[in-house]
Design a protein around this motif. Structure first.
Motif, PDB file in Angstrom:
ATOM      1  N   VAL A   1       1.916   3.010  11.558  1.00 44.50           N
ATOM      2  CA  VAL A   1       3.120   3.594  10.981  1.00 44.50           C
ATOM      3  C   VAL A   1       2.867   4.062   9.557  1.00 44.50           C
ATOM      4  N   GLY A   2       1.708   3.712   8.997  1.00 48.04           N
ATOM      5  CA  GLY A   2       1.314   4.272   7.707  1.00 48.04           C
ATOM      6  C   GLY A   2       1.197   5.779   7.749  1.00 48.04           C
ATOM      7  N   ALA A   3       1.120   6.352   8.954  1.00 49.77           N
ATOM      8  CA  ALA A   3       1.096   7.816   9.074  1.00 49.77           C
ATOM      9  C   ALA A   3       2.373   8.424   8.509  1.00 49.77           C
ATOM     10  N   PHE A   4       3.471   7.656   8.490  1.00 53.13           N
ATOM     11  CA  PHE A   4       4.718   8.179   7.934  1.00 53.13           C
ATOM     12  C   PHE A   4       4.574   8.418   6.427  1.00 53.13           C
ATOM     13  N   THR A   5       3.813   7.564   5.751  1.00 53.58           N
ATOM     14  CA  THR A   5       3.558   7.770   4.324  1.00 53.58           C
ATOM     15  C   THR A   5       2.682   8.995   4.113  1.00 53.58           C
ATOM     16  N   PHE A   6       1.696   9.191   5.002  1.00 52.41           N
ATOM     17  CA  PHE A   6       0.885  10.407   4.954  1.00 52.41           C
ATOM     18  C   PHE A   6       1.775  11.642   5.074  1.00 52.41           C
ATOM     19  N   PHE A   7       2.725  11.595   5.984  1.00 55.57           N
ATOM     20  CA  PHE A   7       3.627  12.738   6.175  1.00 55.57           C
ATOM     21  C   PHE A   7       4.438  12.992   4.910  1.00 55.57           C
ATOM     22  N   THR A   8       4.938  11.926   4.287  1.00 54.53           N
ATOM     23  CA  THR A   8       5.746  12.069   3.071  1.00 54.53           C
ATOM     24  C   THR A   8       4.952  12.756   1.969  1.00 54.53           C
ATOM     25  N   ILE A   9       3.771  12.203   1.660  1.00 53.37           N
ATOM     26  CA  ILE A   9       2.937  12.776   0.605  1.00 53.37           C
ATOM     27  C   ILE A   9       2.455  14.161   1.016  1.00 53.37           C
TER      28      ILE A   9
ATOM     29  N   LEU B   1      -4.806  11.151  -8.421  1.00 54.21           N
ATOM     30  CA  LEU B   1      -4.947  11.796  -7.118  1.00 54.21           C
ATOM     31  C   LEU B   1      -5.807  10.935  -6.191  1.00 54.21           C
ATOM     32  N   LEU B   2      -6.932  10.422  -6.711  1.00 57.89           N
ATOM     33  CA  LEU B   2      -7.807   9.580  -5.899  1.00 57.89           C
ATOM     34  C   LEU B   2      -7.149   8.247  -5.564  1.00 57.89           C
ATOM     35  N   LEU B   3      -6.386   7.686  -6.503  1.00 60.60           N
ATOM     36  CA  LEU B   3      -5.680   6.438  -6.209  1.00 60.60           C
ATOM     37  C   LEU B   3      -4.609   6.649  -5.139  1.00 60.60           C
ATOM     38  N   THR B   4      -3.989   7.827  -5.124  1.00 56.54           N
ATOM     39  CA  THR B   4      -3.049   8.130  -4.046  1.00 56.54           C
ATOM     40  C   THR B   4      -3.758   8.116  -2.701  1.00 56.54           C
ATOM     41  N   GLY B   5      -4.936   8.749  -2.649  1.00 56.67           N
ATOM     42  CA  GLY B   5      -5.710   8.755  -1.411  1.00 56.67           C
ATOM     43  C   GLY B   5      -6.142   7.367  -0.983  1.00 56.67           C
ATOM     44  N   LEU B   6      -6.551   6.534  -1.939  1.00 61.01           N
ATOM     45  CA  LEU B   6      -6.955   5.160  -1.621  1.00 61.01           C
ATOM     46  C   LEU B   6      -5.787   4.372  -1.066  1.00 61.01           C
ATOM     47  N   ALA B   7      -4.618   4.504  -1.675  1.00 63.35           N
ATOM     48  CA  ALA B   7      -3.433   3.794  -1.185  1.00 63.35           C
ATOM     49  C   ALA B   7      -3.044   4.268   0.210  1.00 63.35           C
ATOM     50  N   LEU B   8      -3.152   5.575   0.447  1.00 69.33           N
ATOM     51  CA  LEU B   8      -2.855   6.100   1.785  1.00 69.33           C
ATOM     52  C   LEU B   8      -3.828   5.529   2.818  1.00 69.33           C
ATOM     53  N   ALA B   9      -5.104   5.422   2.443  1.00 73.71           N
ATOM     54  CA  ALA B   9      -6.099   4.870   3.365  1.00 73.71           C
ATOM     55  C   ALA B   9      -5.772   3.429   3.717  1.00 73.71           C
ATOM     56  N   CYS B  10      -5.388   2.633   2.725  1.00 75.04           N
ATOM     57  CA  CYS B  10      -5.047   1.233   2.982  1.00 75.04           C
ATOM     58  C   CYS B  10      -3.785   1.123   3.831  1.00 75.04           C
ATOM     59  N   THR B  11      -2.855   2.053   3.635  1.00 74.76           N
ATOM     60  CA  THR B  11      -1.605   2.020   4.407  1.00 74.76           C
ATOM     61  C   THR B  11      -1.869   2.243   5.888  1.00 74.76           C
ATOM     62  N   ILE B  12      -2.581   3.320   6.218  1.00 72.90           N
ATOM     63  CA  ILE B  12      -2.794   3.632   7.628  1.00 72.90           C
ATOM     64  C   ILE B  12      -3.850   2.725   8.244  1.00 72.90           C
ATOM     65  N   SER B  13      -4.668   2.075   7.419  1.00 70.35           N
ATOM     66  CA  SER B  13      -5.664   1.133   7.943  1.00 70.35           C
ATOM     67  C   SER B  13      -5.067  -0.243   8.193  1.00 70.35           C
ATOM     68  N   THR B  14      -3.783  -0.422   7.850  1.00 69.08           N
ATOM     69  CA  THR B  14      -3.092  -1.677   8.113  1.00 69.08           C
ATOM     70  C   THR B  14      -2.250  -1.577   9.377  1.00 69.08           C
ATOM     71  N   LYS B  15      -1.435  -0.531   9.456  1.00 77.32           N
ATOM     72  CA  LYS B  15      -0.644  -0.253  10.657  1.00 77.32           C
ATOM     73  C   LYS B  15      -0.553   1.263  10.803  1.00 77.32           C
TER      74      LYS B  15
ATOM     75  N   SER C   1       0.830  -1.204   0.000  1.00 84.20           N
ATOM     76  CA  SER C   1       0.000   0.000   0.000  1.00 84.20           C
ATOM     77  C   SER C   1       0.861   1.249   0.000  1.00 84.20           C
ATOM     78  N   MET C   2       1.933   1.216   0.790  1.00 81.64           N
ATOM     79  CA  MET C   2       2.838   2.368   0.861  1.00 81.64           C
ATOM     80  C   MET C   2       3.519   2.614  -0.489  1.00 81.64           C
ATOM     81  N   SER C   3       3.975   1.542  -1.148  1.00 82.95           N
ATOM     82  CA  SER C   3       4.631   1.707  -2.452  1.00 82.95           C
ATOM     83  C   SER C   3       3.631   2.202  -3.501  1.00 82.95           C
ATOM     84  N   CYS C   4       2.382   1.744  -3.409  1.00 81.73           N
ATOM     85  CA  CYS C   4       1.357   2.224  -4.346  1.00 81.73           C
ATOM     86  C   CYS C   4       1.064   3.708  -4.135  1.00 81.73           C
ATOM     87  N   ALA C   5       1.120   4.161  -2.878  1.00 83.81           N
ATOM     88  CA  ALA C   5       0.896   5.577  -2.606  1.00 83.81           C
ATOM     89  C   ALA C   5       1.985   6.433  -3.261  1.00 83.81           C
TER      90      ALA C   5
END
Length: 794
Positions: free
Chosen positions: A258-266, A242-256, A215-219
């Motif tokens: 630490v997905g918040a780190f990907t949110f911070f990057t984007i 843009l929407l696919l980026t948001g979907l990937a971010l949602a899956c990242t933080i909904s797994t663990k 999910s993180m790599s897809c974001a």
């Protein structure tokens, strides 16, 4: 020596097109169209050099596209092979499969459980189990428990992370490709993940990391693709990515989390992008800028949050039965679960009932005995020498208190009066015949908190009466009837408004090592919560056990309670572990984690990354950081060592990958919880992107070290400009999409050597990745690099 930039009075001002040049996902400004850039638009030898190139012909572009597609196909096949190879082995529970396999079974049974991670990744495992018709009977209790004879569809479960891990490699390749890097660079980045033993081990078992990393790599990939359409805002493709980026971010933080780190990057990249768009030179009105802002806010914040909530809604919908997670939740929450024991046993409390009060977090009972506080504590402070009030972990007669109304009832009318939330009460200690009290005397351990003690009935009815009054404040804030089991409350001292509180640090021997009870001035603190465990010697109609209807709670209230519990317990994971490691050890691959062993065959699965790959990627991180520092220092002295568009691309693309690495690595330094090597895997993936970008920087650009180039350009630029010629050179491009940076022979040679060495080290550590074959003592010792805690080394 590189020439200095001209001073302003010498006419060194850049054109608007040159100053806004960009080639990466951090900035929104377009790269210059080199098919139309003439030599007179390139600064002369007294200023920065811009390397420009003609577009490829359609035939050349098709040929480059074929090369990329063939390479993508090959690395995808290899990725599936490395992840699915021997997926059946071992047919036993491995490491944290005891947790995530168990959670899948709980989902299939609808049994409520508690975990510190969000539900998305676990729901995927449950979905796989449901699709293959599994009933969740096996609970994955111990590492080494057999799958085959328990008829567990473990291959289906493991196929999910293996699939996601396999797809991560081509996503890395495509991220590099659509960032405009050469085929050689794309292959190096993909190979660093493809042949990494750590990624393979972690993404072929029933664990959450494959879902997280994919999910993180897809974001990252989706955002790179989105930025390719930055010159076509609000087009279909722009919205799609843009929407696919948001979907990937949602899956990242909904797994663990630490997905918040990907949110911070984007998020940081988006902030930089919006800051550039706000520049009036970009020609956007404030209304147009607002449209850009709200489009990103919806796609990257609002939509991911709604998807995140949706997964929790599914979590609550599926887990509708009482289970092992009940104790982590409030009694009010537990009453929403079918067949919950606490809900069945909850009894309404009346005045003059004898009750046992229990602290929710520590499980200690409110307790008192005839012993007194010492005159002086160890720090010299003086106590009231009153009767001790403590927390005691076991059932005892000294835990019994009678709950009395503050005003009292006539003696012939005492029965049947309910206690309600908000009532003012007294608590009478049965064994010693005294009343609970707190006053403005410091507690044994907390000088800022009030001491709890008891006083005689005479004092309680006379001068100390107000000090014995307490408010029953229910946690749900309602004025409903006070109950056992199902009614959490805070006991608030009526005159001083402190809340009764206890903690786990034991008092000295004078209090028999029991817990301190004191008055906490922070009445809002969650750990002030208590419950009535039972009504002692209940003999009226309330003894009957009645089937109670399952209650309903608003979704957001359940979600908020679960969020708080998850964060609290995640932060409490601070105990030591034999295979835990710290962030400074990760980039250098100093130690791994033992997952599974089998004594008979001397086989083991040991989580270890590809040491050579990790060391190479870490070196690239250091080199790129050094390049940035050196560039900044030289530009302070107006020396333009890098060609301007090469430099811009380096910052906007490689710099974005370096930012992603830092965002996924450095936050672990401030975490107090247990940490393991697998926490570094998302950061390692971004370091692989940095490595490929750096390879291209050194071997794909003739202007990287342009001292000699600038010397030649100084003599030729003006002459070329007079003739209206295009200054030709090789430069990597993002725009237009048909532009491909050709790889040089040296870049293919260097990348081939790197990939070959990485593959060799992968193969060398392969027995630890797949748990086969078993190794002899000398073979194990050959692989005992750094601080690897290997089994069967003697």
């Amino acid at each position: 020596m590189a020439p200095k930039a001209p001073t302003p009075e010498k006419g060194g001002k850049k054109t608007k097109q040159q100053s806004s040049a960009s080639a990466g996902p951090v900035s929104s400004a377009p790269a210059p169209d080199t098919s139309t850039v003439k030599a007179e638009e390139v600064d002369d030898s007294s200023g920065p050099i811009y390397l420009v190139a003609k577009p490829l012909t359609p035939a050349e572009a098709r040929r480059e596209e074929i090369y990329y597609n063939v390479a993508l196909f090959v690395i995808t096949i290899l990725s599936f092979f490395t992840r699915f190879y021997m997926l059946f082995h071992p047919d036993q529970v491995v490491f944290d499969e005891v947790h995530f396999g168990k959670f899948a079974s709980y989902y299939l049974q609808g049994t409520y459980f508690f975990d510190v991670h969000p539900p998305f990744g676990k729901l995927l495992f449950a979905l796989v189990g449901w699709l293959v018709g599994y009933d969740g009977a096996f609970l994955f209790d111990n590492i080494g428990d057999g799958y085959t004879h328990n008829k567990v569809p473990y291959l289906a479960y493991r196929a999910l992370p293996a699939l996601l891990g396999s797809l991560t490699v081509p996503v890395v390749f495509l991220t590099m490709k659509h960032s405009g890097y050469s085929l050689a660079a794309c292959l190096v980045s993909a190979a660093l993940v493809l042949f990494d033993n750590g990624h393979i081990t972690q993404t072929r078992l029933i664990l959450l990391d494959a879902t997280l990393i994919f999910s993180m790599s897809c974001a990252l990939y989706s955002y790179v693709k989105f930025m390719r359409y930055r010159n076509s805002p609000f087009s279909q493709k722009w919205w799609q990515w843009l929407l696919l980026t948001g979907l990937a971010l949602a899956c990242t933080i909904s797994t663990k989390y630490v997905g918040a780190f990907t949110f911070f990057t984007i998020g940081l990249a988006v902030i930089i992008d919006l800051w550039n768009l706000l520049d009036i030179d970009n020609g956007l009105s404030l209304k147009q800028f607002a449209q850009h802002f709200f489009a990103r806010a919806f796609a990257l914040i609002a939509m991911p949050f709604m998807i995140y909530l949706f997964f929790f809604q599914v979590h609550f919908w599926v887990l509708n039965k009482s289970g092992p997670g009940d104790d982590f939740m409030s009694p009010e929450f537990q009453e929403t679960l079918g067949d919950n024991e606490l809900a069945l046993l909850a009894k309404p409390i009346n005045y003059y009932d004898t009750i046992a009060i229990k602290h929710k977090d520590t499980g200690a009972y409110l307790h008192s005995h005839s012993d007194r506080y010492p005159l002086r504590y160890d720090d010299g402070r003086i106590s009231s020498q009153g009767q001790q009030v403590t927390g005691y972990p076991h059932k005892d007669a000294n835990n019994n208190w009678v709950i009395l109304p503050a005003a009292g009832f006539p003696e012939n009318d005492r029965l049947g009066h309910p206690v309600n939330g908000g009532d003012i009460v007294q608590l009478y200690h049965v064994v010693t015949g005294t009343y609970l009290l707190t006053h403005d005397v410091a507690s044994p351990y907390y000088p800022t908190n009030q001491e709890f003690t008891t006083v005689s009935p005479e004092d309680a009815a006379g001068p100390r009466h107000n000090d014995t009054l307490f408010e029953i404040r229910l946690s749900n804030g309602k004025k409903e009837q006070f109950r056992t089991k199902g009614g959490l409350f805070k006991l608030i001292h009526f005159p001083t408004k402190v809340a009764m509180w206890t903690h786990t640090k034991p008092l000295p021997d004078w209090a028999y090592r029991q817990q301190e009870v004191n008055g906490n001035k922070n009445a809002q603190q969650l750990s002030n919560t208590w419950l009535v465990d039972e009504i002692v010697d209940l003999k009226d109609d309330r003894m009957k056990v009645e089937k109670k209807k399952v209650k309903q709670l608003p979704f957001m209230k359940k979600w908020l309670e679960l969020q708080i519990a998850m964060f609290r317990h995640n932060n409490a994971l601070t105990s030591s572990h034999p295979y835990a490691s710290l962030p400074p050890e990760w980039p250098f691959m100093l130690r791994g984690v033992s997952f599974w062993t089998q004594n008979d065959t001397r086989s083991q699965i040991y989580l270890v990354g590809n040491p050579l790959g990790w060391w190479f990627a870490t070196s690239c991180l250091a080199v790129l950081s050094g390049v940035f520092v050196a560039d900044q220092l030289t530009r302070r002295r107006r020396y333009y060592v890098l060609a301007e568009n090469v430099r811009t691309r380096l910052y906007n693309s490689a710099g974005f990958f370096l930012l992603a690495w830092a965002a996924h690595y450095f936050p672990f330094y401030i975490m107090g919880r247990q940490l393991f090597l697998h926490h570094y895997l998302p950061a390692h993936l971004t370091s692989a992107l940095v490595a490929g970008a750096l390879l291209d920087f050194f071997y794909g650009n003739p202007g990287v070290f342009p001292v000699a180039y600038q010397a030649a350009a100084a003599a030729s630029t003006k002459a070329a400009a007079k003739k209206g010629q295009v200054v030709e050179s090789v430069v990597h491009r993002l725009q237009p999409p048909t532009m491909y940076p050709p790889s040089s022979l040296i870049s293919y040679a260097v990348s081939g050597v790197i990939i070959g060495l990485i593959f060799g080290v992968y193969w060398f550590f392969k027995p630890f990745t797949y748990g086969d074959p078993g190794l002899s003592v000398p073979e194990v010792l050959m692989r005992k690099w750094m601080n690897f805690d290997l089994h069967f080394a003697k």
